[in-house]
Design an enzyme around this catalytic site. Structure first.
Site: not given
Ligand code: GLC
Ligand code: GLC
Length: 809
Positions: A483
């Site tokens: 993300d």
């Molecule tokens: C969080 C989110 C997931 C995403 C991950 C890596 O765990 O829930 O959807 O893939 O972060 O950014």
């Molecule tokens: C933030 C976190 C990531 C998560 C995301 C969800 O970027 O670092 O882990 O997946 O929020 O919106």
């Protein structure tokens, strides 16, 4: 250092030191009513949706920590204490918290008085039950006061913590005997209330927080407790609470017990009131009458335990390693169920008001629980698919109460659609329910454009093909699995969302990770088409997959590892050409799992590079070297200090991808070594470093660049649960559901001589024994089914109740 121990026989973790490095929590409830409960009785309850139907308050990020919950106060002359230590933090003479499957018991004693708090949410009822037993272990008579206390939330948790000009005037309660009814907003549009009852007659009660705590009071020394009695207050506005008081005279060795219940009750709109302003309490009374004696309480608890024992009996392994056994048989499976229920909504790190259900998160979670509750997996798949957009794209999140796609965040996370193929494929392999593909499912919750689930998969597959970039690799959009890798965002202003700011549908930035996914799940899609006899379409899909494989090897290969992406200017990300962030874990794991470069040698090189550049003693970091400054072209990933989260933290979620990849290559020793590094049961002895619960996975462990290397964060709600369960049971222990039966293909450490598994599969219990006389890491030589040798490969699904399988490696 340890703060407790596993009790495998009772399927519990027993905490013996209340000063755990962080609150160590449990989840009570498995249907609609849920409670988060910490080892010191902190936590909160909600009905279905932690944002829209919050029943009790919880202050996140509070000081002192974890003060709101389900506390019992004891006043013993001048001493005030809690059996769970918080919030008075009066030193206890003894303490134990047993976190079990769906229930917890906290016992504390002080000056020869022992108090036990047993809490659970029974199956199929919307109620948290709490029995409190007070025992006088003294040789003489003792006089004590016992108080319960909870603070009601005014339903909408977001509004409750922000809209005080309104909320301080709306609170309303009714009290009848020992039942405290919380009915805020029931006068208008709501048809639900909460009730906090006790099964014995109270000596006094409070419903006004000001009266119970004192306006300037604190949870550590509530006014009423200091006074030895409540004020029988009725809350009007401000903060409605529920507190019961019992005055106890206990002879030597005498006990007192009382059952409390906190219930959520809905009433039909036309039956809301019995008199003006007097609410209809009939449904509440019925519910209370189901649990108001010790016998009924015990029955409810035993039912819950059998429910869990039964659920977990569908996959039981017996190896010579206790830690492996307890993860598979108890805790990892349990965590998978919790992620099924919560997605990423409510934990001690997810406030319950932020994210709802994630599209990709929920699809991946399903991989971990589909074997336990296939019917609910089916329902979940259809719910998720109904939020898919007509062009095959997906809303990134949806709200569990409404089941509608969340348009604030929208879509454009280009890995999302492919996860739908992943979970439907896993569901069919598990159940053989091909009919699910014929079910008509809405697009974007619009029934007019509903089409079959197969059509949903087709659009998922084509979404990638319709969104290819300059190298014929998939466009990344707002982000892929990571993300925080935001290649189209370019955010310069604080407060902007990294995900949805900027020209997010950029036509240039490409993801090698999505390419790997497309190859892996594209193959699954083609298998499905073939099975349905759609041979031409299957062949065309295989062709598209083969083209993608070529594109990855041509433009997604960096020489010694797979490239991560191309940014919006077409520059390499995750390449030796970069000064930082030269190599990322995700494409290595995913591309090798997909089988890319296995024959031509790239796969092995990629895994060697992971070992050389990313592996640490606590697991594999997400990338290396960490970014030391903010980069406009990369987004949120570079916003984190080095070693945390997506910037070179150990993201537990994708460590199992590399473990899987190692099993693809046949490296059993290596796969298991890597598995152990992030596995909580193997980290119990370093709890003071790891900090989060030793019975569940956390999302992230601080990487080697962080000052707190090895420290876990964000426990419980993470896709790690599903992926580690899957990699251990399927990749390492080798039990792989296939379309027509079970394939058993272990990839284990050479030192493992034998293990046994009971696996319920499509109604048949398979008793599997794997023996490894030659000390191999992979490769099945012989299969016996009920004593008879059968051809190597898939063992066709059976109609018998039980089948014995012997696997000789
Ligand atoms: C969080 C989110 C997931 C995403 C991950 C890596 O765990 O829930 O959807 O893939 O972060 O950014
Ligand atoms: C933030 C976190 C990531 C998560 C995301 C969800 O970027 O670092 O882990 O997946 O929020 O919106």
């Amino acid at each position: 250092m340890k703060y407790g121990h596993f009790d495998d026989l009772n399927k519990e973790y027993v905490i013996t030191n209340y000063e755990t490095p962080l609150p160590w929590i449990n989840y009570l409830g498995s249907d609609s009513f849920f409670t988060l409960l910490s080892n010191t009785a902190g936590g909160y309850s909600f009905y279905k949706d932690a944002k829209l139907r919050r029943i009790t308050r919880y202050r996140y990020n509070n000081l002192p920590l974890d003060q709101d919950g389900f506390h019992i106060y004891i006043k013993d002359k001048k001493t005030i204490w809690n059996p769970g230590w918080q919030p008075t933090r009066t030193k206890l003479d003894s303490y134990e918290c047993h976190h079990g499957l769906g229930y917890s018991t906290i016992t504390g004693s002080k000056n020869k008085i022992e108090v036990k708090q047993e809490l659970f949410v029974p199956k199929n009822d919307n109620i948290l039950l709490m029995r409190v037993t007070v025992k006088n272990n003294d040789k003489q008579k003792r006089e004590l006061d016992l108080f319960s206390f909870i603070e009601f939330c005014l339903w909408d948790a977001q509004d409750d913590t922000t809209n005080f000009q309104r909320n301080y005037s709306t609170g309303e309660v009714e009290v009848v005997g020992s039942s405290i009814y919380h009915k805020t907003e029931y006068r208008e549009r709501r048809n639900h209330y909460a009730v906090f009852f006790a099964n014995k007659k109270v000596d006094s009660f409070d419903t006004s927080r000001d009266k119970f705590m004192g306006v300037y009071g604190s949870p550590a020394e509530p006014q009423a407790v200091k006074n030895g009695k409540c004020a029988n207050s009725i809350a009007h506005g401000w903060q409605p609470v529920g507190a019961h008081h019992f005055h106890l005279d206990l002879n030597a060795n005498e006990s007192f017990d009382v059952i409390f219940g906190l219930a959520y009750v809905e009433v039909p709109f036309d039956k809301k009131f019995v008199k003006p302003n007097v609410i209809n309490k009939e449904p509440a009374k019925q519910l209370i009458s189901k649990y108001n004696t010790n016998k009924k309480f015990d029955e409810g608890l035993n039912n819950l335990k059998s429910f869990w024992n039964n659920l977990l009996s569908g996959f039981e392994v017996s190896t010579s390693n206790d830690k492996v056994n307890r993860m598979v048989n108890i805790w990892n499976a349990y965590q998978c169920m919790v992620t099924f229920n919560m997605s990423r909504s409510a934990s001690y790190y997810e406030s319950g008001i932020g994210r709802g259900m994630g599209f990709r998160d929920s699809c991946q979670d399903l991989l971990g629980f589909v074997h336990m509750i296939p019917e609910r997996a089916r329902e979940r798949i259809l719910d998720i698919a109904a939020t898919q957009k007509e062009d095959g794209g997906a809303y990134h999140q949806y709200q569990p109460l409404t089941k509608k796609g969340n348009s604030d965040i929208g879509g454009g996370f280009n890995d999302d659609p492919l996860w739908l193929i992943a979970c439907v494929d896993a569901y069919i392999r598990e159940t053989g329910d091909w009919n699910i593909l014929k079910v008509k499912v809405d697009f974007d919750n619009n029934h007019d454009v509903a089409d079959t689930l197969l059509e949903h998969l087709r659009r998922s597959f084509n979404y990638t093909l319709n969104n290819l970039g300059p190298h014929r690799l998939p466009l990344i959009g707002r982000a892929d699995w990571n993300d925080c890798l935001n290649l189209n965002c370019f955010s310069k202003y604080p407060g902007e969302s990294f995900q949805i700011t900027g020209p997010s549908e950029g036509p240039v930035a490409e993801s090698v990770f999505i390419a790997g996914m497309f190859v892996k799940y594209g193959k699954a899609y083609a298998n499905i088409l073939e099975h349905l006899g759609l041979n031409e379409e299957a062949a065309a899909s295989r062709k598209a997959v083969a083209d993608m494989e070529k594109a990855v090897l041509k433009d997604g290969w960096d020489g010694e590892w797979f490239l991560r992406a191309y940014d919006a200017k077409g520059q390499r990300v995750g390449s030796k050409a970069n000064d930082e962030g030269q190599i990322y874990i995700e494409p290595q794991g995913m591309c090798v799992m997909a089988g890319i470069g296995v024959e031509s040698g790239e796969a092995q090189k990629a895994l060697d590079s992971v070992k050389k550049r990313l592996e640490t003693k606590y697991g594999i970091v997400i990338l290396n070297p960490a970014y030391t400054s903010y980069r406009l072209n990369l987004g949120e990933i570079s916003s984190y200090p080095p070693g945390y989260k997506e910037n070179a933290g150990i993201f537990c979620h994708n460590n199992p991808w590399v473990v899987f990849a190692e099993t693809v290559m046949g490296h059993g020793n290596r796969a298991f070594d890597l598995y152990k590094k992030t596995c909580p049961a193997f980290l119990e002895d370093i709890s003071e470093i790891h900090r989060t619960e030793p019975y569940v996975y956390c999302q992230m462990v601080a990487g080697k660049d962080a000052p707190t290397f090895g420290e876990g964060k964000n426990s419980w709600l993470t896709g790690t649960a599903a992926w580690t369960f899957t990699v251990l049971t399927q990749g390492i222990l080798g039990v792989q559901p296939d379309y027509d039966g079970l394939r058993i293909d272990p990839c284990i450490p050479a030192s493992v001589k034998e293990y046994k598994i009971n696996r319920l599969y499509r109604g048949t219990m398979y008793h599997i024994t794997v023996s490894n006389p030659k000390g191999s890491q992979k490769g099945v030589k012989k299969i016996l089914v009920d004593g008879k040798e059968v051809p190597l490969g898939v063992i066709p699904a059976s109609r018998k109740k039980e089948v014995n399988v012997e696997i000789i490696m």
